[in-house]
Each structure stands twice: as C-alpha cells, then as structure tokens.
Design a protein around this motif. Structure first.
Motif, PDB file in Angstrom:
ATOM      1  N   PRO A  26       0.830  -1.206   0.000  1.00 31.96           N
ATOM      2  CA  PRO A  26       0.000   0.000   0.000  1.00 31.96           C
ATOM      3  C   PRO A  26       0.866   1.257   0.000  1.00 31.96           C
ATOM      4  CG  PRO A  26      -0.064  -1.067   2.155  1.00 31.96           C
ATOM      5  CD  PRO A  26       0.734  -1.954   1.266  1.00 31.96           C
ATOM      6  N   THR A  29       0.196   6.827   2.111  1.00 30.25           N
ATOM      7  CA  THR A  29      -1.001   7.540   2.558  1.00 30.25           C
ATOM      8  C   THR A  29      -2.202   6.610   2.635  1.00 30.25           C
ATOM      9  OG1 THR A  29      -1.406   8.155   0.286  1.00 30.25           O
ATOM     10  CG2 THR A  29      -0.213   9.736   1.628  1.00 30.25           C
ATOM     11  N   VAL A  30      -1.996   5.422   3.186  1.00 24.29           N
ATOM     12  CA  VAL A  30      -3.068   4.440   3.243  1.00 24.29           C
ATOM     13  C   VAL A  30      -4.252   4.939   4.075  1.00 24.29           C
ATOM     14  CG1 VAL A  30      -2.026   3.151   5.159  1.00 24.29           C
ATOM     15  CG2 VAL A  30      -3.561   1.977   3.601  1.00 24.29           C
ATOM     16  N   ALA A  33      -6.724   6.661   1.947  1.00 23.27           N
ATOM     17  CA  ALA A  33      -7.429   5.718   1.066  1.00 23.27           C
ATOM     18  C   ALA A  33      -8.490   4.936   1.843  1.00 23.27           C
ATOM     19  CB  ALA A  33      -6.416   4.758   0.438  1.00 23.27           C
ATOM     20  N   ILE A  34      -8.161   4.549   3.060  1.00 17.41           N
ATOM     21  CA  ILE A  34      -9.125   3.823   3.898  1.00 17.41           C
ATOM     22  C   ILE A  34     -10.324   4.715   4.219  1.00 17.41           C
ATOM     23  CG2 ILE A  34      -9.414   2.967   6.262  1.00 17.41           C
ATOM     24  CD1 ILE A  34      -6.590   1.723   5.952  1.00 17.41           C
ATOM     25  N   PRO A  66      -5.594   1.552  11.040  1.00 15.70           N
ATOM     26  CA  PRO A  66      -4.782   1.215   9.859  1.00 15.70           C
ATOM     27  C   PRO A  66      -5.114  -0.222   9.440  1.00 15.70           C
ATOM     28  CG  PRO A  66      -3.407   1.938  11.709  1.00 15.70           C
ATOM     29  CD  PRO A  66      -4.773   1.681  12.259  1.00 15.70           C
ATOM     30  N   LEU A 113      -5.454   0.320  -3.415  1.00 13.06           N
ATOM     31  CA  LEU A 113      -4.438   1.125  -2.724  1.00 13.06           C
ATOM     32  C   LEU A 113      -3.172   1.007  -3.557  1.00 13.06           C
ATOM     33  CD1 LEU A 113      -5.023  -0.200   0.918  1.00 13.06           C
ATOM     34  CD2 LEU A 113      -5.703   2.039   0.055  1.00 13.06           C
TER      35      LEU A 113
END
Lengths: 284, 284
Positions: A26, A29-30, A33-34, A66, A113
């Motif tokens: 990923p 900047t996960v 995105a989440i 996360p 992602l």
C-alpha cells in the motif's frame, strides 16, 4: 465493555475483513485511502447518511484503524494474493451504529491502494472477537457514575496506532493529560445526552502521568508528515481530586476505545485501548 | 566541545572515581546521599565557597550523575568490594570550576550509602575520557553565534539519567520544547555574561519534537516519588523561524551537557548528552 445487545448498541467496534485480490504494497497515505473507502461503503449503504456524516463538524462519528494483520498491529508488506487483512471500524453515533450493526453482508467494491487491491469479505460483529465491542453512552455512564463504588486512581491507555495532537500550528506527540481527556470529552459532549463540561481543564489540574513507554512514528496522511507516537501511558488522579474527576477519567477511558485519541482518528490514527488497573502501580 | 585549556575552562564535566570499600546495595535515595557527599568534598576544599554554593538560588552551579559503572549507565547492585564506580560532576561556574580543575588529589572521607562504603580515589580531568569535557561560555557562544555558518534545524538530546520538570505542583515527565530549552536558558542567563532572554517562549513557538523514544522511571530523592523519563528526543526548528532560534537551540544544547535538564540535577537527575545531526532526519 460487555455487549449491550446488538439492538441498543450506540457504540460499536467492529472489524471488516478483506481478502487480498491483487498483491502489493500500500502507498504511504493508506489512511486517506481507507477513509475514502469507508465513505464509498457509507454511500452504498445510505447516501443521505453518508452526506450527513461527511459534513459533520468538528467531529465525525467514527474511527478507522490502519490495515491490521491477523492478530498483528500491522501486517508486513507486501501483501500476497489470498491473504486476509482487517480494518477496525468504530461508530460513536446511533444512526450510524444502527446501519452498521444491521448489515448481513458488507457491500462494497474492491479497495484499490496503489497496485494493491482488497476485496471486502464480511463485517465481523461477533462480540467474542477480540476487537469487537458493543456498548452505549448510557451503559458506560451508569457503570462509571452509578454502579462502581470504588474508582481506581490509575488507568492505562495503549495507543495502538500513531497518535498525535494538534496544538496551534504544530503536532504535539505526547499524551498530556489535558489533551488526551479533552479529546475524549469533546467527542462525548458532541454525541451523548450527558454533558461533561470542558473536562480538559480538570484533567490538566488533577490527572498526572505516572508511567509510560512511548516512541514516535512519522505518518503521512497526504498533507505533509506528522510526528505521532505509539505505546502505553498510565494516568493517575492526584490525591484530593474531586470524585467527579476519577469517575470522569474512568468513563472517558472506556469511551476512548470507541472514539480514539487526538487527530486523524478517521484515517487510522489514535486507535486506543484502555486497561483498568486494580492495584496502585504497574511495572515501568 | 574541544578542550578550552584547563586554565580557562569555566564549564567542566569531570569524573570522580571510587573504590568500593565495603560492598552492598545503595539505598533508593542515593541521589540525596551523593549530593551530601559533594558538599562534604566542597567544604574540605573551601568552606566559604561551599557555603556560598549552598545558599545559591534558584540554581546551583553544578550537576551530579547517579552512580555509574565502568562504561555503564548504572552499575548492577549489589556492588562487590574492590569494584570501581564513578560519578560525573559538572560545574557551570568559574569559581567552582577553578577549584575542581586545579585539584591534584581529591580529598574526602569515604562515602557511606546505607551499608555500602565508597572511597574516593581520584578526579579524572583528562579530556580523552569519554565523560570529560572542558569548555567555556565564550567558546560555546563564539561557535554557535559567530563561527558556524550553517545551523542544522535538528538536534538530538539523550537523557541519560531520569529527567523531569516541575510544572505547578506536579512533575511533568515529557521533554516539551519550552520546558527543555527554558531550563537551559535560565541557567545560562544565571551564570554567563550574555543574556539570551526568556528563550522558553521562543522555543515553545518555534521548536517542535520530530522524534523520540522515551520511557518513564520512578525516582525517589527522599521527598516522595517523582515520575521522570530516560531516552532520546529529537527537536526541530520550524521553517520560518528567526535565525536566532536555530543558533540559540544549538548553543543551549551544547550547554545542556554541562547544566543538565529540568529538576534535581544536583541529585543525579537530568544528565543530558547532545548529538548534532548534519542531515535532515534520523531513524525513528
């Protein structure tokens, strides 16, 4: 944190299970995105509710962890095809909780992602899962203000994802009591019927740090780097404090499990897990 | 931190070597006993100077480390007869530094700490020793304000003995920039000819924490327990800060090696060791 019954649960901690459809790593900047994925899911569930939550200020009524591995704080990357990963979702607002907990199948398109693709499998709502909790404002309030006779002077909070506070124009990566408990009280006051006042000032006066082990983590949510921390911190109410302070510290610590700590809780930051200590000291 | 020549050194970090005369385990309040020992030594050296230092407020012009092992932060206890242990002594005031550095033999009766007895052997003043440093206010000032062209935006401080701040009626065990740098600036202003102003406010505005790994330690100096911390913390000057802030941060960090950090520096707390980073980031 016993189950309040799925029907009356305003406060939820649930787990969304994914299967890795296309392996990869990923992006940094996960969290962002989440966050976007969750709004996609919300829109599929109920566009009006999604719109309403999107515009809520200053606090949104949910938190997201996360990406988690199975029993791991973070899975190691890259993720291989077929692997399961998890996302903890909390809700602190009844209209959202009702929608989430009533779901049989979690509807959503795969989450992309970067090169990685995750397919949502199911929403785990079974309270025997270690990350699933169901409660309500009334339940926590009753326990902490009416049922408990003795309130311990210490509580311990584990900051299981990077946590940070915004103070002025900078991030402050230390769990100062007035910042920690103000963070909870502000959210509690926004979403519950019982108003606790600006507990931050009381916390600053009466709650001290009695032990910790913390380290920094630099995180990127897409708008520059932030310095945050993970680890545990023990808080203690000073002698002579009003009983209200002890009860409030306990109540807010239980609430922390659902509302998260500090900044960025809708993007993976501030995931918090309280432990309640019976004795007077922990090993440091 | 090169030697300024023994003659002109106002700022000293020296090491006192002891031999364990009678083995045992020091009491919990070893800091207070070490403090008492140092005043005994001072009185043998010069009763008037000892009296003067004893009455100095709010800052005394020296710091003492806890008992050190050979190359160890703390020796393991109990200490066996014949073993060597060490005490780091710093001076930040010329009249005291002159007396200390001029000594050939360190005169003192054995130090009793509970059942343990320590015999002073010698004062190590050789700058090749890893804990021995000789400098002056002028030397540090010249380097940081006149000679250095480029001032890095980051510095890292290691808190090698338990460190804490007094805020109101409680101990605050986190290295908040305004507390850390005010602690140094107040001492610098008390003992040097160059006044830096109340740098704490500037530090709070412009210096942020960019990384750390810290854990608490409960210490007992004989008047109740204090919660302190050990570990490292990296500080960064924010973009847009006046050049004065960078230069001052550097100067005070160099000075920290001699003046210690926060409360109780004359009783083993707050021993501090700066590292200066050339690059922009450290591993966290």
């Amino acid at each position: 944190m016993s189950a309040a019954g799925v029907g009356g649960a305003e406060l939820l901690s649930l787990v969304l299970e994914f299967e890795v459809e296309k392996g990869g790593t990923p992006p940094g900047t996960v969290g962002r995105a989440i966050h976007a994925l969750f709004f996609e899911i919300l829109r599929e569930l109920n566009p009006d509710l999604a719109e309403k939550i999107h515009s809520m200020r200053p606090y949104k009524p949910f938190t997201l962890s996360p990406l988690l591995g199975e029993g791991e704080e973070r899975p190691s990357f890259p993720l291989m095809e077929g692997r399961r990963v998890y996302l903890r979702i909390t809700s602190i607002w009844e209209p959202l909780s009702e929608k989430l907990v009533g779901l049989e199948r979690f509807p959503s398109s795969p989450l992309s992602l970067g090169s990685l693709s995750l397919r949502p499998l199911r929403l785990i709502t079974d309270p025997s899962h270690e990350l699933v909790f169901l409660s309500s404002y009334r339940e926590i309030y009753s326990r902490c203000f009416l049922e408990m006779k003795e309130i311990p002077r210490k509580i311990l909070l584990r900051f299981t994802s990077p946590t940070t506070f915004r103070v002025g124009r900078a991030n402050l990566p230390f769990p100062l009591p007035h910042l920690v408990f103000r963070s909870y009280a502000d959210r509690w006051n926004s979403f519950s019927n019982v108003h606790l006042g600006k507990f931050g000032d009381e916390a600053g006066r009466w709650i001290v740090v009695s032990g910790y082990r913390l380290k920094s983590r630099v995180v990127n949510l897409g708008r520059g780097k932030r310095v945050a921390f993970v680890g545990w911190c023990e808080f203690e109410v000073r002698k002579g404090a009003p009983e209200f302070v002890r009860r409030c510290m306990r109540l807010l610590s239980e609430y922390a499990l659902f509302c998260g700590t500090g900044q960025g809780v809708t993007m993976g930051l501030g995931q918090t897990s309280p432990s309640f200590l019976s004795g007077e000291s922990t090993s440091v």
